[in-house]
Structures are given as C-alpha cells and as structure tokens.
Write an enzyme that holds these catalytic residues in place. Structure first.
Site, mmCIF file in Angstrom:
data_model
loop_
_atom_site.group_PDB
_atom_site.id
_atom_site.type_symbol
_atom_site.label_atom_id
_atom_site.label_comp_id
_atom_site.label_asym_id
_atom_site.label_seq_id
_atom_site.Cartn_x
_atom_site.Cartn_y
_atom_site.Cartn_z
ATOM 1 N N ARG A 90 0.854 -1.183 0.000
ATOM 2 C CA ARG A 90 0.000 0.000 0.000
ATOM 3 C C ARG A 90 0.894 1.237 0.000
ATOM 4 N NH1 ARG A 90 -3.712 -2.535 -1.588
ATOM 5 N NH2 ARG A 90 -5.740 -2.864 -0.622
ATOM 6 N N HIS A 137 -1.323 0.375 -9.781
ATOM 7 C CA HIS A 137 -2.001 -0.531 -8.842
ATOM 8 C C HIS A 137 -2.582 -1.757 -9.573
ATOM 9 C CE1 HIS A 137 -3.949 -0.637 -4.613
ATOM 10 N NE2 HIS A 137 -3.864 -1.873 -5.102
HETATM 11 C C1 GLV Z 1 -5.637 -4.830 -3.895
HETATM 12 O O1 GLV Z 1 -4.868 -3.948 -3.738
HETATM 13 C C2 GLV Z 1 -6.200 -5.645 -2.835
HETATM 14 O O2 GLV Z 1 -5.945 -5.359 -1.650
HETATM 15 O O3 GLV Z 1 -6.899 -6.616 -3.141
#
Ligand code: GLV
Length: 308
Positions: free
Chosen positions: A223, A271
């Site tokens: 993250r 992401h």
């Molecule tokens: C994606 O980032 C998730 O946490 O599934």
C-alpha cells in the site's frame, strides 16, 4: 439476499453470473434490485458511503480484495460486523510474477541498461547470479509467503519479515523491530507486500530506507501509505538507492505532475501488481457462504485491531 457491488456495472454483471451459477439456491442481486433491509450478506469493493447503515440485517461482509484498509476506515461500518477478506484469490501468483520481474531486472541490471540506453552508452556491467542477490520480503501472509518461496526457488537468498513469527522452509524468517532492522541491513532488493494497518503505515520512512545497503532496490506492491515517497526520492537522488518499482502510492491515481513519474530510476504501474480475479474469488466466497450456513469455521476473518 446477497448484494454484490463494485463501482463497475459490467463487472457486477459478470460476478452475478458466476455467483448464480455456483450457488443457484441463493439469491444474488445488484444494488439496483436490492431490498437493502433484507440483505444478509454483502460482497463488495468500493461501496458508496452511508449504504452500510441501511442494511440492518447484514450478517457478514466479503471484501473483493486482500487489503481492507479503506473498508475498515469507513464510519458506517458496524463495529461488530464480521468482515472477510480474500486470501490469495488469484493474487499470490500475480504478485509473485510482479516481484520476480523486478528482482530479475535488478539482478540482470536492466534498470541500469535502460539508463545507459537513454544516453547511447554501450557498456557491459558485471553479471550477477541469483545466489548473489539478497532479497527481503516484507509481509509473509498468503501472498508474501508465496512470493518468498518462489524467489527462493529461483535461487535468490530470501529473508522475510512479518508481525508474528513464521517458519517457512528455505526462507530466513524474521519478525519484530530487531528482525526488521536485520532484514533491511542486508536486503539488496526490498519487496513490500504488507497491508496498510495502524502498525505498518509509515513503516518505510527515511531512516529505515537508509538502513538498506547502498545501491538497493525497493519494490512496493503493498500500500502507498507504508512508504515516505519524498524520502524515497531523496535517497534515489543521492544515490543511496539504485531504483524502485512502485505499484501503490499515497495518492492514487498518482498526480500527473508528481516527480516520481519522471524519475529515471523509478518504474511505475497503476495498482495492477495483483488484481482480484473473479473466478477464484467467487469460489472462495461461495465456500465461505456454505461454511457459514453450516455453522463451520470460516477463514479470512479480519481482525479489526490488527487491520487484516
Ligand atoms: C488490492 O490492492 C487488494 O488489496 O486486493
């Protein structure tokens, strides 16, 4: 009634088809057809704010993701509602590829060759074997353990770090604050797949990044809020760190004018390191719905205080 919701209606339609095929005896609906007061189970990612408060019969929430930081931060999330997160759900294999790609690129100096290419430099760099490279994996849950095992099978020297002690064959498993320092001190590549929790936010601060050896690489696919992005930029600029491969950011999308975009030592992906795959996710949630109905133990239950 089971409500399935994501912000993308096409995706919701695809999920509904899979859920209905896998569990024809239960009623799966989208938000438009949902009678909110009758919803007992919710399968979701990105539910509009406030809606949870309109579902008094809700017994369980299944997140369509592995990291539940945003969900747990919602003010409308009832304190006693069981929240389940995806374990793997097809993500471990993708995350493994993403990190192996980064580690292999580092070992084969691809980042340095790209920089040489930019100025037309034909210069051979000393080759290195996988066994010459020490990789540290932050996070040894379902996903991190799969990543660590795969890197070890590739021949890298792998250490892993987690909150609680772990024992994984061929991996040097470390934990706690002193374990973290031990791992940082000798990780030429640091690969982070940690979730965002009260304990991990800001973990990769300047001082910890400086603990990495000179010329190290950072891969962050956990993250964005784990990492001090300004500190990373400073340490890339002063040459302490060699390069970074980043998939997650403090602010997403990463603002177009952010210096990370154009830094020659940084590779950016939006992401996508490991996205939720529908089929394995549906299978996992259906299995849990059946276990709940049968009064059996169910995996993936989020410990609210821990944040995962
Ligand atoms: C994606 O980032 C998730 O946490 O599934």
């Amino acid at each position: 009634m089971i409500l399935v919701h994501t912000p993308n209606p096409k995706e919701v339609a695809a999920y509904l088809e899979l859920f209905r095929a896998a569990m024809p005896e239960r009623q799966f609906v989208d938000l438009e057809h949902a009678e909110l007061s009758a919803i007992r189970h919710l399968v979701t990612w990105g539910l509009p704010d406030g809606l949870l408060a309109e579902m008094p019969s809700l017994e369980a929430l299944f997140a369509l993701g592995a990291g539940v930081d945003k969900l747990l931060a919602r003010p409308d999330l009832p304190a006693d509602l069981p929240v389940y997160r995806l374990l793997d759900g097809g993500m471990a294999a993708q995350m493994t590829e993403y990190i192996r790609y980064g580690v292999l690129g580092y070992q084969r100096n691809m980042d340095l060759y790209r920089r040489q290419q930019a100025t037309g430099q034909w210069r051979m760099l000393a080759p290195r074997l996988p066994s010459d490279i020490r990789v540290g994996v932050l996070g040894l849950g379902e996903i991190g353990a799969a990543v660590a095992r795969s890197l070890a099978a590739d021949g890298y020297q792998v250490s892993g770090w987690s909150r609680s002690p772990k024992d994984i064959r061929a991996i040097r498993c470390l934990h706690g604050e002193s374990g973290l320092t031990q791992l940082l001190v000798d990780s030429q590549v640091l690969a982070c797949v940690l979730p965002s929790t009260p304990d991990t936010r800001g973990l990769l601060n300047r001082q910890r990044l400086e603990t990495l050896p000179q010329g190290a690489m950072l891969i962050n696919a956990g993250r964005g809020d784990l990492l001090d992005q300004d500190a990373l930029l400073a340490l890339l600029d002063n040459g302490h760190l060699r390069c970074a491969q980043l998939d997650v950011f403090t602010e997403e999308p990463l603002p177009a004018d952010h210096p990370l975009w154009r830094h020659p030592a940084v590779a950016i992906t939006p992401h996508v390191a490991a996205i939720t795959l529908r089929q394995p996710s549906v299978e996992q949630i259906v299995r849990r719905l059946r276990q709940l109905a049968a009064g059996q133990a169910v995996d993936g239950l989020v410990e609210r205080a821990q944040g995962y």
